[in-house]
Design a protein around this motif. Structure first.
Motif, PDB file in Angstrom:
ATOM      1  N   VAL A  41       0.869  -1.179   0.000  1.00 52.51           N
ATOM      2  CA  VAL A  41       0.000   0.000   0.000  1.00 52.51           C
ATOM      3  C   VAL A  41       0.907   1.230   0.000  1.00 52.51           C
ATOM      4  O   VAL A  41       1.725   1.392   0.897  1.00 52.51           O
ATOM      5  CB  VAL A  41      -0.929   0.006   1.236  1.00 52.51           C
ATOM      6  CG1 VAL A  41      -1.800   1.257   1.244  1.00 52.51           C
ATOM      7  CG2 VAL A  41      -1.794  -1.261   1.263  1.00 52.51           C
ATOM      8  N   ALA A  42       0.759   2.060  -1.041  1.00 51.93           N
ATOM      9  CA  ALA A  42       1.620   3.241  -1.186  1.00 51.93           C
ATOM     10  C   ALA A  42       0.753   4.491  -1.278  1.00 51.93           C
ATOM     11  O   ALA A  42      -0.399   4.430  -1.719  1.00 51.93           O
ATOM     12  CB  ALA A  42       2.481   3.104  -2.435  1.00 51.93           C
ATOM     13  N   TYR A  43       1.326   5.621  -0.862  1.00 56.01           N
ATOM     14  CA  TYR A  43       0.539   6.852  -0.794  1.00 56.01           C
ATOM     15  C   TYR A  43       1.037   7.979  -1.679  1.00 56.01           C
ATOM     16  O   TYR A  43       0.263   8.861  -2.045  1.00 56.01           O
ATOM     17  CB  TYR A  43       0.473   7.335   0.664  1.00 56.01           C
ATOM     18  CG  TYR A  43      -0.237   6.347   1.549  1.00 56.01           C
ATOM     19  CD1 TYR A  43      -1.624   6.325   1.599  1.00 56.01           C
ATOM     20  CD2 TYR A  43       0.468   5.413   2.290  1.00 56.01           C
ATOM     21  CE1 TYR A  43      -2.287   5.403   2.389  1.00 56.01           C
ATOM     22  CE2 TYR A  43      -0.193   4.491   3.081  1.00 56.01           C
ATOM     23  CZ  TYR A  43      -1.571   4.485   3.121  1.00 56.01           C
ATOM     24  OH  TYR A  43      -2.236   3.571   3.887  1.00 56.01           O
ATOM     25  N   VAL A  44       2.326   8.005  -1.978  1.00 59.60           N
ATOM     26  CA  VAL A  44       2.868   9.075  -2.824  1.00 59.60           C
ATOM     27  C   VAL A  44       3.835   8.460  -3.831  1.00 59.60           C
ATOM     28  O   VAL A  44       4.351   7.359  -3.621  1.00 59.60           O
ATOM     29  CB  VAL A  44       3.599  10.172  -1.992  1.00 59.60           C
ATOM     30  CG1 VAL A  44       2.618  10.941  -1.114  1.00 59.60           C
ATOM     31  CG2 VAL A  44       4.717   9.583  -1.162  1.00 59.60           C
ATOM     32  N   ARG A  45       4.069   9.184  -4.915  1.00 58.44           N
ATOM     33  CA  ARG A  45       4.910   8.677  -5.993  1.00 58.44           C
ATOM     34  C   ARG A  45       6.292   8.275  -5.480  1.00 58.44           C
ATOM     35  O   ARG A  45       6.884   7.304  -5.935  1.00 58.44           O
ATOM     36  CB  ARG A  45       5.032   9.750  -7.080  1.00 58.44           C
ATOM     37  CG  ARG A  45       5.434   9.219  -8.418  1.00 58.44           C
ATOM     38  CD  ARG A  45       5.167  10.237  -9.499  1.00 58.44           C
ATOM     39  NE  ARG A  45       5.532  11.582  -9.083  1.00 58.44           N
ATOM     40  CZ  ARG A  45       6.586  12.241  -9.535  1.00 58.44           C
ATOM     41  NH1 ARG A  45       7.377  11.709 -10.412  1.00 58.44           N
ATOM     42  NH2 ARG A  45       6.829  13.462  -9.101  1.00 58.44           N
ATOM     43  N   GLU A  46       6.793   9.019  -4.496  1.00 57.98           N
ATOM     44  CA  GLU A  46       8.124   8.746  -3.960  1.00 57.98           C
ATOM     45  C   GLU A  46       8.203   7.384  -3.269  1.00 57.98           C
ATOM     46  O   GLU A  46       9.301   6.885  -3.017  1.00 57.98           O
ATOM     47  CB  GLU A  46       8.547   9.851  -2.967  1.00 57.98           C
ATOM     48  CG  GLU A  46       8.833  11.186  -3.625  1.00 57.98           C
ATOM     49  CD  GLU A  46       7.556  11.931  -4.100  1.00 57.98           C
ATOM     50  OE1 GLU A  46       7.666  12.728  -5.039  1.00 57.98           O
ATOM     51  OE2 GLU A  46       6.461  11.686  -3.541  1.00 57.98           O
ATOM     52  N   HIS A  47       7.056   6.787  -2.970  1.00 56.02           N
ATOM     53  CA  HIS A  47       7.064   5.465  -2.332  1.00 56.02           C
ATOM     54  C   HIS A  47       7.440   4.355  -3.311  1.00 56.02           C
ATOM     55  O   HIS A  47       7.715   3.233  -2.887  1.00 56.02           O
ATOM     56  CB  HIS A  47       5.690   5.157  -1.726  1.00 56.02           C
ATOM     57  CG  HIS A  47       5.431   5.895  -0.453  1.00 56.02           C
ATOM     58  ND1 HIS A  47       4.173   6.019   0.076  1.00 56.02           N
ATOM     59  CD2 HIS A  47       6.255   6.535   0.404  1.00 56.02           C
ATOM     60  CE1 HIS A  47       4.233   6.714   1.206  1.00 56.02           C
ATOM     61  NE2 HIS A  47       5.498   7.035   1.418  1.00 56.02           N
ATOM     62  N   GLN A  48       7.436   4.656  -4.607  1.00 58.44           N
ATOM     63  CA  GLN A  48       7.680   3.609  -5.605  1.00 58.44           C
ATOM     64  C   GLN A  48       9.015   2.899  -5.376  1.00 58.44           C
ATOM     65  O   GLN A  48       9.104   1.686  -5.509  1.00 58.44           O
ATOM     66  CB  GLN A  48       7.628   4.199  -7.024  1.00 58.44           C
ATOM     67  CG  GLN A  48       7.653   3.140  -8.113  1.00 58.44           C
ATOM     68  CD  GLN A  48       6.462   2.195  -8.041  1.00 58.44           C
ATOM     69  OE1 GLN A  48       5.322   2.622  -7.977  1.00 58.44           O
ATOM     70  NE2 GLN A  48       6.730   0.887  -8.040  1.00 58.44           N
ATOM     71  N   GLU A  49      10.052   3.646  -5.004  1.00 58.84           N
ATOM     72  CA  GLU A  49      11.359   3.016  -4.775  1.00 58.84           C
ATOM     73  C   GLU A  49      11.275   1.959  -3.677  1.00 58.84           C
ATOM     74  O   GLU A  49      11.869   0.885  -3.797  1.00 58.84           O
ATOM     75  CB  GLU A  49      12.404   4.061  -4.383  1.00 58.84           C
ATOM     76  CG  GLU A  49      12.910   4.854  -5.564  1.00 58.84           C
ATOM     77  CD  GLU A  49      13.915   5.928  -5.154  1.00 58.84           C
ATOM     78  OE1 GLU A  49      14.637   5.731  -4.158  1.00 58.84           O
ATOM     79  OE2 GLU A  49      13.972   6.954  -5.849  1.00 58.84           O
ATOM     80  N   ASP A  50      10.536   2.261  -2.601  1.00 55.48           N
ATOM     81  CA  ASP A  50      10.384   1.289  -1.517  1.00 55.48           C
ATOM     82  C   ASP A  50       9.576   0.082  -1.988  1.00 55.48           C
ATOM     83  O   ASP A  50       9.895  -1.065  -1.649  1.00 55.48           O
ATOM     84  CB  ASP A  50       9.702   1.927  -0.302  1.00 55.48           C
ATOM     85  CG  ASP A  50      10.614   2.916   0.415  1.00 55.48           C
ATOM     86  OD1 ASP A  50      11.813   2.987   0.084  1.00 55.48           O
ATOM     87  OD2 ASP A  50      10.112   3.625   1.315  1.00 55.48           O
TER      88      ASP A  50
END
Length: 162
Positions: A41-50
């Protein structure tokens, strides 16, 4: 069987309808196709790396566990139809792999209410959930997989539940 909505927060993936990157509507958690589902579950574009740190691990695990599926669930505040169209097309162009397109299911909703049902305190990090086919949450963690022993421990915990 238990009554829908009677679960304590954080015990079951919330019932929502999302859209995968092919534009297909997917009811969640029913649309999770595995006996076990690893859900990022991701919330912002920057979470894609994680999220990406989990994809490699999930792909490897799925080779040995046929009952496991991986899903990426970006959780976006409800926006206009135009905004959704723009966002989905933007994500689609960034994700050419058909497997990734199918397993990326975006939900547009009231994030605070969703997070309350999921028992997620904040949107600083990604949340990784292992669910059964009914959407019950069997295991959870926060953030990237982690290197070395940290990552190995998480993998071992998931493997034990598969």
């Amino acid at each position: 069987s238990d009554v829908e909505g009677n679960d304590a927060p954080g015990t079951r993936f919330p019932t929502e309808v999302g859209t995968n990157l092919f534009g297909d509507e997917i009811a969640l958690p029913e649309g999770f196709k595995g006996e076990r589902n690893l859900v990022a579950v991701a919330y912002v574009r920057e979470h894609q790396e994680d999220v990406n740190t989990w994809i490699a691990v999930a792909d490897e695990m799925m080779e040995t566990h046929e009952n496991l599926r991986f899903y990426e669930v970006p959780v976006i505040y409800e926006g206009s139809a135009f905004f959704r169209f723009w966002l989905n097309n933007g994500m689609r162009s960034g994700i050419p792999d058909p497997v990734a397109r199918e397993r990326t299911v975006t939900v547009y909703l009231d994030r605070d209410a969703f997070n309350e049902r999921l028992d997620v305190p904040d949107m600083e990090s990604i949340h990784i959930l292992l669910t059964d086919s009914a959407g019950r949450i069997l295991w959870r963690t926060v953030g990237p997989i982690g290197l070395g022993a940290e990552g190995d421990a998480k993998i071992a915990e998931i493997e034990a539940l598969l």
